[in-house]
Design a protein around this motif. Structure first.
Motif, PDB file in Angstrom:
ATOM      1  N   ARG A 133      37.687  33.717  20.677  1.00 47.54           N
ATOM      2  CA  ARG A 133      38.570  33.933  19.513  1.00 47.54           C
ATOM      3  C   ARG A 133      39.249  35.302  19.602  1.00 47.54           C
ATOM      4  N   HIS A 134      40.417  35.404  18.953  1.00 48.47           N
ATOM      5  CA  HIS A 134      41.039  36.720  18.755  1.00 48.47           C
ATOM      6  C   HIS A 134      40.469  37.366  17.504  1.00 48.47           C
ATOM      7  N   LEU A 135      40.033  36.565  16.533  1.00 50.18           N
ATOM      8  CA  LEU A 135      39.513  37.148  15.284  1.00 50.18           C
ATOM      9  C   LEU A 135      38.320  38.040  15.597  1.00 50.18           C
ATOM     10  N   LYS A 136      38.347  39.232  15.047  1.00 50.82           N
ATOM     11  CA  LYS A 136      37.203  40.129  15.233  1.00 50.82           C
ATOM     12  C   LYS A 136      36.045  39.644  14.364  1.00 50.82           C
ATOM     13  N   ASP A 137      34.823  40.112  14.667  1.00 54.35           N
ATOM     14  CA  ASP A 137      33.665  39.706  13.860  1.00 54.35           C
ATOM     15  C   ASP A 137      33.919  40.012  12.387  1.00 54.35           C
ATOM     16  N   ALA A 138      33.513  39.085  11.544  1.00 57.57           N
ATOM     17  CA  ALA A 138      33.670  39.315  10.100  1.00 57.57           C
ATOM     18  C   ALA A 138      32.416  39.949   9.518  1.00 57.57           C
ATOM     19  N   GLY A 139      31.360  40.099  10.360  1.00 61.52           N
ATOM     20  CA  GLY A 139      30.102  40.649   9.844  1.00 61.52           C
ATOM     21  C   GLY A 139      29.547  39.729   8.770  1.00 61.52           C
ATOM     22  N   PRO A 140      28.866  40.298   7.772  1.00 60.44           N
ATOM     23  CA  PRO A 140      28.269  39.451   6.741  1.00 60.44           C
ATOM     24  C   PRO A 140      29.305  38.856   5.786  1.00 60.44           C
ATOM     25  N   GLY A 141      30.590  39.191   5.967  1.00 54.00           N
ATOM     26  CA  GLY A 141      31.645  38.597   5.141  1.00 54.00           C
ATOM     27  C   GLY A 141      31.699  37.081   5.326  1.00 54.00           C
ATOM     28  N   PHE A 142      31.366  36.629   6.539  1.00 56.89           N
ATOM     29  CA  PHE A 142      31.293  35.185   6.805  1.00 56.89           C
ATOM     30  C   PHE A 142      29.811  34.815   6.866  1.00 56.89           C
ATOM     31  N   PRO A 143      29.397  33.756   6.152  1.00 60.04           N
ATOM     32  CA  PRO A 143      27.959  33.473   6.040  1.00 60.04           C
ATOM     33  C   PRO A 143      27.216  33.343   7.375  1.00 60.04           C
ATOM     34  N   ILE A 144      27.902  32.816   8.403  1.00 61.70           N
ATOM     35  CA  ILE A 144      27.240  32.737   9.718  1.00 61.70           C
ATOM     36  C   ILE A 144      27.700  33.951  10.527  1.00 61.70           C
ATOM     37  N   ILE A 154      23.714  32.742   3.155  1.00 61.70           N
ATOM     38  CA  ILE A 154      24.582  31.812   2.436  1.00 61.70           C
ATOM     39  C   ILE A 154      24.608  32.166   0.952  1.00 61.70           C
ATOM     40  N   PRO A 155      25.805  32.459   0.435  1.00 62.26           N
ATOM     41  CA  PRO A 155      25.893  32.731  -1.004  1.00 62.26           C
ATOM     42  C   PRO A 155      25.746  31.435  -1.803  1.00 62.26           C
ATOM     43  N   GLY A 156      25.063  31.515  -2.914  1.00 62.98           N
ATOM     44  CA  GLY A 156      24.867  30.320  -3.747  1.00 62.98           C
ATOM     45  C   GLY A 156      23.922  29.340  -3.079  1.00 62.98           C
ATOM     46  N   THR A 157      24.192  28.036  -3.283  1.00 60.01           N
ATOM     47  CA  THR A 157      23.294  27.009  -2.730  1.00 60.01           C
ATOM     48  C   THR A 157      23.733  26.558  -1.338  1.00 60.01           C
ATOM     49  N   GLY A 158      24.963  26.882  -0.959  1.00 63.35           N
ATOM     50  CA  GLY A 158      25.486  26.399   0.322  1.00 63.35           C
ATOM     51  C   GLY A 158      25.995  24.973   0.253  1.00 63.35           C
ATOM     52  N   TYR A 213      24.364  25.176  19.069  1.00 64.33           N
ATOM     53  CA  TYR A 213      25.143  25.936  20.051  1.00 64.33           C
ATOM     54  C   TYR A 213      24.574  27.335  20.282  1.00 64.33           C
ATOM     55  N   TYR A 214      23.671  27.762  19.420  1.00 63.27           N
ATOM     56  CA  TYR A 214      23.124  29.130  19.512  1.00 63.27           C
ATOM     57  C   TYR A 214      21.600  29.072  19.399  1.00 63.27           C
ATOM     58  N   PRO A 215      20.917  28.753  20.511  1.00 63.91           N
ATOM     59  CA  PRO A 215      19.472  28.556  20.457  1.00 63.91           C
ATOM     60  C   PRO A 215      18.714  29.782  19.936  1.00 63.91           C
ATOM     61  N   HIS A 216      19.308  30.983  20.086  1.00 66.41           N
ATOM     62  CA  HIS A 216      18.602  32.190  19.626  1.00 66.41           C
ATOM     63  C   HIS A 216      18.637  32.317  18.095  1.00 66.41           C
ATOM     64  N   LEU A 217      19.539  31.544  17.442  1.00 60.18           N
ATOM     65  CA  LEU A 217      19.585  31.578  15.968  1.00 60.18           C
ATOM     66  C   LEU A 217      18.555  30.586  15.437  1.00 60.18           C
ATOM     67  N   GLN A 218      17.702  31.014  14.566  1.00 58.32           N
ATOM     68  CA  GLN A 218      16.636  30.140  14.068  1.00 58.32           C
ATOM     69  C   GLN A 218      16.929  29.687  12.642  1.00 58.32           C
ATOM     70  N   CYS A 219      16.504  28.475  12.335  1.00 60.06           N
ATOM     71  CA  CYS A 219      16.668  27.969  10.968  1.00 60.06           C
ATOM     72  C   CYS A 219      15.988  28.886   9.962  1.00 60.06           C
ATOM     73  N   ASP A 220      14.850  29.479  10.368  1.00 60.22           N
ATOM     74  CA  ASP A 220      14.133  30.311   9.397  1.00 60.22           C
ATOM     75  C   ASP A 220      14.826  31.658   9.163  1.00 60.22           C
ATOM     76  N   GLU A 221      15.928  31.890   9.886  1.00 62.62           N
ATOM     77  CA  GLU A 221      16.698  33.124   9.627  1.00 62.62           C
ATOM     78  C   GLU A 221      17.729  32.917   8.516  1.00 62.62           C
ATOM     79  N   ILE A 222      17.798  31.708   8.003  1.00 61.77           N
ATOM     80  CA  ILE A 222      18.781  31.431   6.946  1.00 61.77           C
ATOM     81  C   ILE A 222      18.237  31.936   5.618  1.00 61.77           C
ATOM     82  N   THR A 223      19.050  32.768   4.957  1.00 67.46           N
ATOM     83  CA  THR A 223      18.666  33.180   3.604  1.00 67.46           C
ATOM     84  C   THR A 223      19.805  32.838   2.649  1.00 67.46           C
ATOM     85  N   TYR A 224      19.451  32.692   1.408  1.00 69.56           N
ATOM     86  CA  TYR A 224      20.437  32.368   0.365  1.00 69.56           C
ATOM     87  C   TYR A 224      20.509  33.550  -0.597  1.00 69.56           C
TER      88      TYR A 224
END
Ligand SMILES: NC(=O)c1ccc[n+]([C@@H]2O[C@H](COP(=O)([O-])OP(=O)(O)OC[C@H]3O[C@@H](n4cnc5c(N)ncnc54)[C@H](OP(=O)(O)O)[C@@H]3O)[C@@H](O)[C@H]2O)c1
Length: 311
Positions: free
Chosen positions: A156-167, A176-180, A229-240
């Motif tokens: 992508r050309h888009l630079k990282d959005a950091g925590p501005g984008f939920p992923i 994830i803000p709210g319930t997702g 697509y990102y095996p290093h990302l774990q489901c348990d890393e998801i917070t709301y």
């Protein structure tokens, strides 16, 4: 056709690639010298330095004979308003430039003009100026979230959005803000650029809003599609993050950046990032018949199959 672009950032790269692919000539306006942006040194693309005063802009528009001006300026301060006022004045005074797209590219601003609020503060005055005149044709482009943040940075050309984008791939965080479960419109950045390239030369009159969407879905669904697509990302890393938590930050934080992030995150909750389907389809029929809008899975797959290509 000669198309001027204000701002030499990430969307300007997609737009200049797609506009020149369609045979347009592009003039990129920037506050810095062209030597600082060698990636724009391509056939059909000219870079021009400006201080964004009306006389400077007017001279550029008249010298280059640009017929359309697209703004990709990102600024959440009052200077966004001044610069856009000057862009509009310059178009109005110019000989040829009678179509203008201000820097919007957010959600359903027709029904939710105040979301996100930091956007509203700077964009609303420009919307009002445009509505009060009838010499310059304009449209407010609504696209929901640009979904390229789910791709590796090489794609992508888009630079990282950091925590501005939920992923947040760079920080390996999913917040994830709210319930997702709110449904959101997603669009690939290059598909936005492709659509704009078609729109600028359309003989059809522009509407007040132009709706462009690739696919709709919730953040919970998006995460499920992205995780394989990102095996290093774990489901348990998801917070709301609850709405109450975000509103508390907005009320009590002393830090402007933290507040803007909370506003960003809050805009993911509720219906404001979902574009009205019937209007998306109407604009597809009206302007974008020849444009293929990619969905989430297609974009992820293209990136996986072309690791060094900005898809
Ligand atoms: N919906 C979405 O998911 C989404 C995602 C990304 C972006 N966007 C929107 O798309 C638009 C373009 O974003 P982008 O990613 O291309 O932004 P970007 O890469 O940050 O580039 C923005 C450009 O704005 C120019 N700029 C900043 N402050 C300025 C000022 N005070 N006066 C004049 N120029 C100024 C800079 O150009 P120079 O340094 O060359 O002068 C900079 O290159 C923005 O409206 C942004 O909010 C939407």
């Amino acid at each position: 056709m000669i198309v001027a672009i204000a701002g030499s950032g990430d969307m300007a790269r997609y737009a200049s690639e797609e506009l020149t692919r369609d045979g347009h000539d592009v003039v990129i306006l920037s506050r810095s010298n062209s030597s600082q942006k060698p990636h724009f040194n391509l056939p059909g693309i000219q870079q021009v330095k400006t201080d964004y005063t009306t006389p400077s802009l007017l001279q550029i528009l008249n010298d280059t004979k640009a017929r359309v001006l697209i703004s990709f300026i990102t600024d959440y301060t009052a200077s966004f308003i001044t610069v856009h006022e000057n862009l509009i004045d310059a178009c109005l005074c110019s000989v040829h430039c009678k179509r203008f797209i201000p820097s919007e590219y957010a959600g359903n601003i027709a029904e939710f003009p105040e979301s996100p609020s930091f956007y509203y503060r700077t964009r609303q005055p420009i919307r009002q100026i445009l509505r009060r005149q009838d010499q310059l044709e304009w449209t407010l482009v609504c696209c929901g979230w640009l979904m390229d943040y789910i791709l590796p940075s090489k794609n992508r050309h888009l630079k990282d959005a950091g925590p501005g984008f939920p992923i947040d791939l760079a920080n390996q965080n999913i917040i994830i803000p709210g319930t997702g479960d709110d449904v959101i419109s997603f669009l690939a950045a290059r598909d936005l650029a492709r659509a704009l390239s078609v729109l600028v030369s359309s003989p059809l009159a522009w509407g007040e809003y132009t709706y462009i969407c690739g696919e709709t879905g919730t953040f919970n669904e998006l995460v499920e599609m992205v995780l394989p697509y990102y095996p290093h990302l774990q489901c348990d890393e998801i917070t709301y993050k609850s709405v109450e938590e975000l509103e508390m930050i907005l009320q009590s934080s002393q830090h402007e950046e933290e507040k803007i992030l909370a506003e960003y995150q809050l805009s993911n909750v509720g219906p404001s990032l979902l574009l009205p389907e019937e209007k998306v389809q109407a604009d597809r029929r009206r302007y974008f018949g020849g444009v293929m809008f990619r969905g989430i899975a297609e974009l992820l797959g293209q990136a996986r199959d072309n690791p060094n290509v900005v898809v």
